[in-house]
Design an enzyme around this catalytic site. Structure first.
Site, PDB file in Angstrom:
ATOM      1  N   ASP A 121     -19.770  18.453 -16.418  1.00 55.02           N
ATOM      2  CA  ASP A 121     -19.033  19.361 -17.156  1.00 55.02           C
ATOM      3  C   ASP A 121     -19.500  20.893 -16.717  1.00 55.02           C
ATOM      4  O   ASP A 121     -18.533  21.529 -16.771  1.00 55.02           O
ATOM      5  CB  ASP A 121     -19.442  19.127 -18.389  1.00 55.02           C
ATOM      6  CG  ASP A 121     -18.870  17.992 -19.322  1.00 55.02           C
ATOM      7  OD1 ASP A 121     -18.333  17.234 -18.473  1.00 55.02           O
ATOM      8  OD2 ASP A 121     -18.708  17.986 -20.589  1.00 55.02           O
TER       9      ASP A 121
ATOM     10  N   ASP B 217     -13.450  23.446 -21.556  1.00 53.48           N
ATOM     11  CA  ASP B 217     -14.396  24.376 -21.881  1.00 53.48           C
ATOM     12  C   ASP B 217     -14.570  25.360 -20.766  1.00 53.48           C
ATOM     13  O   ASP B 217     -14.888  26.521 -21.454  1.00 53.48           O
ATOM     14  CB  ASP B 217     -15.716  23.462 -22.043  1.00 53.48           C
ATOM     15  CG  ASP B 217     -15.580  22.094 -22.778  1.00 53.48           C
ATOM     16  OD1 ASP B 217     -14.871  22.413 -23.933  1.00 53.48           O
ATOM     17  OD2 ASP B 217     -16.237  21.203 -22.488  1.00 53.48           O
TER      18      ASP B 217
ATOM     19  N   ALA C 253     -13.062  20.915 -18.107  1.00 49.40           N
ATOM     20  CA  ALA C 253     -12.292  21.916 -17.446  1.00 49.40           C
ATOM     21  C   ALA C 253     -11.657  22.886 -18.721  1.00 49.40           C
ATOM     22  O   ALA C 253     -11.625  24.144 -18.641  1.00 49.40           O
ATOM     23  CB  ALA C 253     -11.064  21.616 -16.843  1.00 49.40           C
TER      24      ALA C 253
ATOM     25  N   LYS D  82      -3.672  25.561 -23.109  1.00 44.38           N
ATOM     26  CA  LYS D  82      -3.835  25.046 -21.828  1.00 44.38           C
ATOM     27  C   LYS D  82      -3.152  23.891 -21.206  1.00 44.38           C
ATOM     28  O   LYS D  82      -2.978  23.027 -22.145  1.00 44.38           O
ATOM     29  CB  LYS D  82      -5.271  24.528 -21.917  1.00 44.38           C
ATOM     30  CG  LYS D  82      -6.312  25.678 -22.615  1.00 44.38           C
ATOM     31  CD  LYS D  82      -7.653  25.249 -22.633  1.00 44.38           C
ATOM     32  CE  LYS D  82      -8.078  24.879 -23.942  1.00 44.38           C
ATOM     33  NZ  LYS D  82      -9.359  24.690 -24.072  1.00 44.38           N
TER      34      LYS D  82
ATOM     35  N   GLY E  70      -1.407  25.379 -15.366  1.00 43.20           N
ATOM     36  CA  GLY E  70      -2.027  26.860 -15.623  1.00 43.20           C
ATOM     37  C   GLY E  70      -1.981  26.868 -17.362  1.00 43.20           C
ATOM     38  O   GLY E  70      -2.314  25.809 -17.979  1.00 43.20           O
TER      39      GLY E  70
ATOM     40  N   ALA F 246     -19.120  20.152 -25.491  1.00 47.04           N
ATOM     41  CA  ALA F 246     -17.931  21.104 -25.364  1.00 47.04           C
ATOM     42  C   ALA F 246     -18.569  22.612 -25.774  1.00 47.04           C
ATOM     43  O   ALA F 246     -18.185  23.386 -25.165  1.00 47.04           O
ATOM     44  CB  ALA F 246     -16.690  20.935 -26.299  1.00 47.04           C
ATOM     45  N   GLU F 247     -19.291  22.658 -26.972  1.00 42.45           N
ATOM     46  CA  GLU F 247     -19.646  23.840 -27.261  1.00 42.45           C
ATOM     47  C   GLU F 247     -20.798  24.644 -26.353  1.00 42.45           C
ATOM     48  O   GLU F 247     -20.503  25.677 -25.882  1.00 42.45           O
ATOM     49  CB  GLU F 247     -20.206  23.870 -28.893  1.00 42.45           C
ATOM     50  CG  GLU F 247     -19.093  23.417 -29.795  1.00 42.45           C
ATOM     51  CD  GLU F 247     -18.832  21.853 -29.782  1.00 42.45           C
ATOM     52  OE1 GLU F 247     -19.749  21.329 -29.078  1.00 42.45           O
ATOM     53  OE2 GLU F 247     -18.132  21.264 -30.570  1.00 42.45           O
ATOM     54  N   SER F 248     -21.720  23.725 -26.184  1.00 42.68           N
ATOM     55  CA  SER F 248     -22.790  24.224 -24.926  1.00 42.68           C
ATOM     56  C   SER F 248     -22.203  24.573 -23.643  1.00 42.68           C
ATOM     57  O   SER F 248     -22.427  25.541 -22.999  1.00 42.68           O
ATOM     58  CB  SER F 248     -23.796  23.325 -24.801  1.00 42.68           C
ATOM     59  OG  SER F 248     -23.745  22.030 -24.604  1.00 42.68           O
TER      60      SER F 248
HETATM   61  O1  KDG Z   1     -15.001  18.932 -23.386  1.00 46.50           O
HETATM   62  C1  KDG Z   1     -15.973  18.114 -22.614  1.00 46.50           C
HETATM   63  C2  KDG Z   1     -16.768  17.386 -23.671  1.00 46.50           C
HETATM   64  O2  KDG Z   1     -15.610  16.366 -23.896  1.00 46.50           O
HETATM   65  C3  KDG Z   1     -17.814  16.536 -23.271  1.00 46.50           C
HETATM   66  O3  KDG Z   1     -18.621  17.594 -22.800  1.00 46.50           O
HETATM   67  C4  KDG Z   1     -18.491  15.744 -24.248  1.00 46.50           C
HETATM   68  O4  KDG Z   1     -18.892  17.253 -26.100  1.00 46.50           O
HETATM   69  C5  KDG Z   1     -18.242  16.315 -25.598  1.00 46.50           C
HETATM   70  C6  KDG Z   1     -17.491  15.312 -26.688  1.00 46.50           C
HETATM   71  O5  KDG Z   1     -17.913  15.266 -27.839  1.00 46.50           O
HETATM   72  O6  KDG Z   1     -16.569  14.637 -26.318  1.00 46.50           O
END
Ligand code: KDG
Length: 316
Positions: free
Chosen positions: A294, A258, A256, A225, A230, A35-37
Protein backbone atom coordinates in the site's frame (compact mmCIF):
# COMPACT_ATOMS: atom_id res chain seq x y z
CA UNK A 1 0.58 18.51 17.71
CA UNK A 2 0.00 16.89 14.27
CA UNK A 3 -1.55 18.88 11.41
CA UNK A 4 -3.63 15.89 10.35
CA UNK A 5 -5.17 13.34 12.69
CA UNK A 6 -6.83 10.14 11.53
CA UNK A 7 -8.60 7.18 13.18
CA UNK A 8 -8.73 3.61 11.98
CA UNK A 9 -7.57 0.04 12.04
CA UNK A 10 -4.31 -1.03 10.43
CA UNK A 11 -3.82 -4.67 9.60
CA UNK A 12 -0.76 -6.77 9.02
CA UNK A 13 -1.06 -7.60 5.32
CA UNK A 14 0.41 -10.75 3.82
CA UNK A 15 1.08 -10.24 0.12
CA UNK A 16 1.74 -13.35 -1.97
CA UNK A 17 5.18 -13.60 -3.48
CA UNK A 18 3.67 -15.54 -6.41
CA UNK A 19 0.36 -14.90 -8.19
CA UNK A 20 -2.46 -17.46 -8.13
CA UNK A 21 -5.04 -18.93 -5.74
CA UNK A 22 -3.81 -18.69 -2.15
CA UNK A 23 -4.00 -22.44 -1.62
CA UNK A 24 -1.03 -22.80 -3.99
CA UNK A 25 0.97 -19.83 -2.72
CA UNK A 26 3.88 -20.96 -0.53
CA UNK A 27 5.29 -17.57 0.48
CA UNK A 28 4.06 -14.18 1.58
CA UNK A 29 5.67 -10.83 2.21
CA UNK A 30 4.58 -9.10 5.41
CA UNK A 31 3.57 -5.45 5.22
CA UNK A 32 1.10 -3.01 6.74
CA UNK A 33 -2.33 -2.06 5.36
CA UNK A 34 -4.78 0.45 6.70
CA UNK A 35 -6.50 3.13 4.68
CA UNK A 36 -6.11 5.75 7.41
CA UNK A 37 -2.48 5.03 8.28
CA UNK A 38 -1.71 4.93 4.54
CA UNK A 39 -2.98 8.50 4.23
CA UNK A 40 -0.98 9.56 7.30
CA UNK A 41 2.20 7.96 5.92
CA UNK A 42 1.65 9.51 2.49
CA UNK A 43 1.30 12.96 4.06
CA UNK A 44 4.38 12.44 6.26
CA UNK A 45 6.44 11.55 3.18
CA UNK A 46 5.38 14.92 1.75
CA UNK A 47 6.63 16.70 4.86
CA UNK A 48 3.45 17.09 6.93
CA UNK A 49 2.90 15.98 10.52
CA UNK A 50 0.25 13.33 11.18
CA UNK A 51 -1.18 11.39 14.10
CA UNK A 52 -2.92 8.01 13.99
CA UNK A 53 -5.52 6.99 16.60
CA UNK A 54 -6.04 3.23 16.80
CA UNK A 55 -5.79 0.05 18.87
CA UNK A 56 -3.56 -2.99 18.42
CA UNK A 57 -3.23 -6.27 20.32
CA UNK A 58 -0.46 -6.93 22.82
CA UNK A 59 1.14 -9.27 20.31
CA UNK A 60 4.01 -9.39 17.83
CA UNK A 61 1.82 -8.03 15.02
CA UNK A 62 0.77 -5.07 17.15
CA UNK A 63 4.42 -4.31 17.91
CA UNK A 64 5.23 -4.62 14.21
CA UNK A 65 2.49 -2.15 13.16
CA UNK A 66 3.53 0.41 15.74
CA UNK A 67 7.19 0.12 14.80
CA UNK A 68 6.51 0.51 11.08
CA UNK A 69 4.08 3.40 11.39
CA UNK A 70 6.26 5.26 13.89
CA UNK A 71 9.25 4.73 11.61
CA UNK A 72 7.36 6.56 8.87
CA UNK A 73 7.16 9.59 11.15
CA UNK A 74 3.50 9.25 12.18
CA UNK A 75 2.72 10.16 15.80
CA UNK A 76 1.42 7.02 17.52
CA UNK A 77 0.68 8.53 20.95
CA UNK A 78 -3.04 7.94 20.29
CA UNK A 79 -2.63 4.17 19.85
CA UNK A 80 -3.86 1.89 22.66
CA UNK A 81 -2.86 -1.71 23.26
CA UNK A 82 -5.51 -4.31 24.09
CA UNK A 83 -4.44 -6.91 26.64
CA UNK A 84 -6.51 -9.74 25.16
CA UNK A 85 -7.77 -9.12 21.65
CA UNK A 86 -5.45 -9.67 18.69
CA UNK A 87 -4.18 -7.34 16.00
CA UNK A 88 -6.14 -7.85 12.78
CA UNK A 89 -4.52 -9.38 9.72
CA UNK A 90 -5.36 -9.78 6.04
CA UNK A 91 -4.13 -11.69 3.02
CA UNK A 92 -4.00 -10.47 -0.55
CA UNK A 93 -4.57 -12.81 -3.50
CA UNK A 94 -3.43 -11.74 -6.96
CA UNK A 95 -4.75 -13.61 -9.95
CA UNK A 96 -3.40 -12.50 -13.33
CA UNK A 97 -6.04 -10.59 -15.23
CA UNK A 98 -8.47 -10.59 -12.30
CA UNK A 99 -6.81 -8.03 -10.04
CA UNK A 100 -6.30 -8.27 -6.29
CA UNK A 101 -8.68 -9.84 -3.75
CA UNK A 102 -8.40 -9.41 0.02
CA UNK A 103 -9.30 -11.80 2.82
CA UNK A 104 -9.76 -10.25 6.26
CA UNK A 105 -9.12 -11.86 9.64
CA UNK A 106 -10.16 -8.88 11.73
CA UNK A 107 -13.44 -9.80 13.45
CA UNK A 108 -13.18 -8.94 17.16
CA UNK A 109 -9.77 -7.43 16.63
CA UNK A 110 -8.28 -5.00 19.16
CA UNK A 111 -9.12 -2.06 16.87
CA UNK A 112 -12.76 -3.07 16.61
CA UNK A 113 -13.07 -2.09 20.30
CA UNK A 114 -12.34 1.61 19.89
CA UNK A 115 -14.68 3.62 22.10
CA UNK A 116 -15.59 7.33 21.99
CA UNK A 117 -14.82 7.81 25.71
CA UNK A 118 -11.13 7.19 25.02
CA UNK A 119 -10.76 9.95 22.42
CA UNK A 120 -8.38 12.74 23.41
CA UNK A 121 -10.40 15.83 22.43
CA UNK A 122 -7.35 18.14 22.68
CA UNK A 123 -5.44 16.02 20.19
CA UNK A 124 -8.22 16.35 17.60
CA UNK A 125 -8.88 20.01 18.41
CA UNK A 126 -5.26 20.97 17.74
CA UNK A 127 -5.22 19.47 14.24
CA UNK A 128 -6.03 21.28 11.00
CA UNK A 129 -7.66 18.21 9.42
CA UNK A 130 -9.39 15.15 10.85
CA UNK A 131 -9.45 12.38 8.24
CA UNK A 132 -12.00 9.59 8.64
CA UNK A 133 -13.12 6.74 6.40
CA UNK A 134 -16.10 4.45 5.90
CA UNK A 135 -14.03 1.48 7.06
CA UNK A 136 -13.90 2.30 10.77
CA UNK A 137 -17.71 2.71 11.21
CA UNK A 138 -18.16 -0.74 9.63
CA UNK A 139 -16.00 -2.45 12.27
CA UNK A 140 -18.41 -2.23 15.23
CA UNK A 141 -21.07 0.02 16.76
CA UNK A 142 -18.49 1.48 19.17
CA UNK A 143 -16.16 2.27 16.25
CA UNK A 144 -19.02 4.06 14.53
CA UNK A 145 -19.68 6.08 17.70
CA UNK A 146 -15.96 6.87 17.95
CA UNK A 147 -15.80 8.22 14.41
CA UNK A 148 -18.95 10.30 14.93
CA UNK A 149 -17.66 11.73 18.19
CA UNK A 150 -14.30 12.60 16.63
CA UNK A 151 -16.05 14.34 13.72
CA UNK A 152 -18.22 16.22 16.18
CA UNK A 153 -15.18 17.40 18.22
CA UNK A 154 -13.51 18.51 14.98
CA UNK A 155 -16.58 20.35 13.72
CA UNK A 156 -17.11 22.18 17.03
CA UNK A 157 -13.51 23.37 16.97
CA UNK A 158 -13.17 24.46 13.36
CA UNK A 159 -11.06 21.45 12.33
CA UNK A 160 -11.71 20.46 8.69
CA UNK A 161 -13.27 17.00 8.46
CA UNK A 162 -12.20 14.94 5.46
CA UNK A 163 -14.08 11.70 4.71
CA UNK A 164 -13.17 8.93 2.28
CA UNK A 165 -16.27 6.74 1.89
CA UNK A 166 -14.00 3.69 1.39
CA UNK A 167 -16.89 1.21 1.22
CA UNK A 168 -15.74 -2.32 1.97
CA UNK A 169 -18.59 -4.66 1.08
CA UNK A 170 -16.78 -7.50 2.86
CA UNK A 171 -17.48 -5.62 6.10
CA UNK A 172 -21.11 -4.55 5.61
CA UNK A 173 -23.86 -4.59 3.02
CA UNK A 174 -24.82 -1.72 0.71
CA UNK A 175 -27.96 -0.85 2.62
CA UNK A 176 -26.23 -0.43 5.95
CA UNK A 177 -23.21 1.29 4.44
CA UNK A 178 -25.52 3.79 2.71
CA UNK A 179 -27.53 4.52 5.85
CA UNK A 180 -24.50 4.98 8.09
CA UNK A 181 -22.45 6.98 5.60
CA UNK A 182 -25.36 9.32 4.98
CA UNK A 183 -25.62 9.85 8.74
CA UNK A 184 -21.94 10.92 8.86
CA UNK A 185 -21.98 13.24 5.82
CA UNK A 186 -23.63 16.27 7.46
CA UNK A 187 -20.58 16.70 9.73
CA UNK A 188 -18.07 16.54 6.87
CA UNK A 189 -16.28 19.30 4.87
CA UNK A 190 -14.32 17.35 2.24
CA UNK A 191 -15.42 14.10 0.59
CA UNK A 192 -12.79 12.04 -1.22
CA UNK A 193 -14.38 9.03 -2.87
CA UNK A 194 -14.15 6.51 -5.64
CA UNK A 195 -16.90 7.13 -8.17
CA UNK A 196 -18.30 3.59 -7.69
CA UNK A 197 -18.67 4.24 -3.96
CA UNK A 198 -20.65 7.41 -4.60
CA UNK A 199 -22.83 5.38 -6.97
CA UNK A 200 -23.55 2.90 -4.19
CA UNK A 201 -24.61 5.65 -1.80
CA UNK A 202 -26.78 7.67 -4.17
CA UNK A 203 -27.82 5.07 -6.76
CA UNK A 204 -26.83 7.40 -9.62
CA UNK A 205 -23.83 7.47 -11.95
CA UNK A 206 -24.01 10.96 -13.45
CA UNK A 207 -21.08 12.93 -12.05
CA UNK A 208 -22.93 16.24 -11.91
CA UNK A 209 -25.76 14.60 -10.00
CA UNK A 210 -23.28 12.99 -7.61
CA UNK A 211 -21.75 16.40 -6.90
CA UNK A 212 -25.21 17.90 -6.29
CA UNK A 213 -26.12 15.04 -3.95
CA UNK A 214 -23.01 15.67 -1.83
CA UNK A 215 -23.56 19.44 -1.84
CA UNK A 216 -27.07 18.80 -0.52
CA UNK A 217 -25.43 17.36 2.62
CA UNK A 218 -23.43 20.57 3.10
CA UNK A 219 -20.14 19.16 1.76
CA UNK A 220 -17.86 22.00 0.60
CA UNK A 221 -15.28 20.11 -1.46
CA UNK A 222 -15.58 16.83 -3.36
CA UNK A 223 -13.02 14.72 -5.21
CA UNK A 224 -14.41 11.88 -7.33
CA UNK A 225 -11.59 9.42 -7.92
CA UNK A 226 -11.85 7.60 -11.26
CA UNK A 227 -8.72 5.44 -11.35
CA UNK A 228 -6.99 5.51 -14.71
CA UNK A 229 -9.37 8.27 -15.85
CA UNK A 230 -7.97 10.68 -13.22
CA UNK A 231 -10.48 12.54 -11.07
CA UNK A 232 -13.10 15.25 -11.00
CA UNK A 233 -13.10 17.85 -8.25
CA UNK A 234 -15.80 20.27 -7.22
CA UNK A 235 -16.02 23.16 -4.78
CA UNK A 236 -18.76 25.71 -4.15
CA UNK A 237 -17.99 27.78 -7.26
CA UNK A 238 -15.72 25.62 -9.41
CA UNK A 239 -15.41 22.19 -11.00
CA UNK A 240 -12.45 20.61 -12.80
CA UNK A 241 -11.68 17.44 -14.69
CA UNK A 242 -8.14 16.47 -13.68
CA UNK A 243 -6.26 14.33 -16.19
CA UNK A 244 -4.45 11.20 -14.94
CA UNK A 245 -0.68 10.73 -14.93
CA UNK A 246 0.79 7.97 -17.06
CA UNK A 247 2.49 4.99 -15.40
CA UNK A 248 4.60 2.41 -17.19
CA UNK A 249 2.97 -0.61 -15.49
CA UNK A 250 0.09 -1.05 -13.04
CA UNK A 251 1.07 -3.66 -10.44
CA UNK A 252 -1.52 -3.27 -7.65
CA UNK A 253 -4.24 -0.63 -7.37
CA UNK A 254 -4.95 -1.21 -3.65
CA UNK A 255 -3.79 1.80 -1.69
CA UNK A 256 -4.01 4.17 -4.68
CA UNK A 257 -7.10 5.87 -3.27
CA UNK A 258 -5.31 6.51 0.02
CA UNK A 259 -2.30 7.89 -1.82
CA UNK A 260 -4.67 10.20 -3.71
CA UNK A 261 -6.12 11.38 -0.39
CA UNK A 262 -2.63 12.12 0.96
CA UNK A 263 -1.78 14.21 -2.10
CA UNK A 264 -5.09 16.04 -2.06
CA UNK A 265 -4.91 16.79 1.67
CA UNK A 266 -1.30 17.95 1.33
CA UNK A 267 -2.67 20.47 -1.15
CA UNK A 268 -5.36 21.52 1.33
CA UNK A 269 -2.79 21.98 4.11
CA UNK A 270 -0.61 24.02 1.75
CA UNK A 271 -3.60 26.15 0.70
CA UNK A 272 -3.29 25.13 -2.96
CA UNK A 273 -6.14 25.65 -5.42
CA UNK A 274 -8.73 22.91 -5.85
CA UNK A 275 -7.25 22.00 -9.24
CA UNK A 276 -3.73 21.74 -7.75
CA UNK A 277 -5.10 19.50 -4.96
CA UNK A 278 -6.56 17.21 -7.63
CA UNK A 279 -3.24 17.13 -9.51
CA UNK A 280 -1.33 16.24 -6.34
CA UNK A 281 -3.89 13.51 -5.61
CA UNK A 282 -3.62 12.00 -9.09
CA UNK A 283 0.18 12.08 -8.99
CA UNK A 284 0.32 10.30 -5.61
CA UNK A 285 -2.19 7.70 -6.86
CA UNK A 286 0.00 7.07 -9.92
CA UNK A 287 2.97 6.29 -7.66
CA UNK A 288 0.96 3.88 -5.51
CA UNK A 289 -0.12 1.59 -8.36
CA UNK A 290 3.44 0.77 -9.36
CA UNK A 291 4.17 -1.46 -6.33
CA UNK A 292 2.37 -4.28 -4.48
CA UNK A 293 2.41 -2.81 -0.96
CA UNK A 294 0.00 0.00 0.00
CA UNK A 295 2.76 2.46 0.89
CA UNK A 296 5.97 1.16 -0.69
CA UNK A 297 5.58 3.28 -3.80
CA UNK A 298 4.72 6.57 -2.10
CA UNK A 299 7.15 9.34 -3.03
CA UNK A 300 8.81 12.01 -0.96
CA UNK A 301 8.29 15.65 -1.89
CA UNK A 302 11.22 15.88 -4.33
CA UNK A 303 10.23 12.71 -6.17
CA UNK A 304 6.65 13.92 -6.44
CA UNK A 305 7.63 17.35 -7.77
CA UNK A 306 10.01 15.83 -10.30
CA UNK A 307 7.33 13.37 -11.48
CA UNK A 308 4.72 16.11 -11.94
CA UNK A 309 7.12 18.41 -13.79
CA UNK A 310 8.44 15.64 -16.06
CA UNK A 311 4.96 14.63 -17.17
CA UNK A 312 4.13 18.27 -17.88
CA UNK A 313 7.18 18.44 -20.16
CA UNK A 314 6.15 15.28 -22.00
CA UNK A 315 2.63 16.66 -22.54
CA UNK A 316 4.10 19.75 -24.21
O1 KDG B 1 -7.23 1.34 0.96
C1 KDG B 1 -6.41 0.25 1.16
C2 KDG B 1 -7.00 -0.51 2.28
O2 KDG B 1 -8.17 -1.15 1.84
C3 KDG B 1 -6.12 -1.55 2.84
O3 KDG B 1 -4.93 -0.97 3.23
C4 KDG B 1 -6.71 -2.32 3.98
O4 KDG B 1 -7.58 -0.61 5.38
C5 KDG B 1 -7.76 -1.61 4.77
C6 KDG B 1 -9.09 -2.15 4.76
O5 KDG B 1 -9.68 -2.08 5.82
O6 KDG B 1 -9.56 -2.62 3.74
Amino acid sequence: MPEMVTIGETLVAFCPVQNGPLRYVPEFRKSIAGAESNVAIGLCRLGHSCGWISRVGRDEFGKYLIREIRAEGVDISGVETDEELPTGIMFKEIIEGKGTKVYYYRKNSAASRMIPENLDADYIRSAKILHITGITPALSPSCLDTVKKAACIARENGVTVSFDLNIRLKLWDRKRATRVIKSILPGVDIVLTGKEEAEIIFGIDDEEEIFSSFFAFGIKTIALKMGKMGCRVAGSNQKHIVQPFKVSRVIDTIGAGDAFDAGFLAGVLEKKTLLECGILGNAMGAFAVTTTGDIDGLPDRDELTLFINRQKEVCR
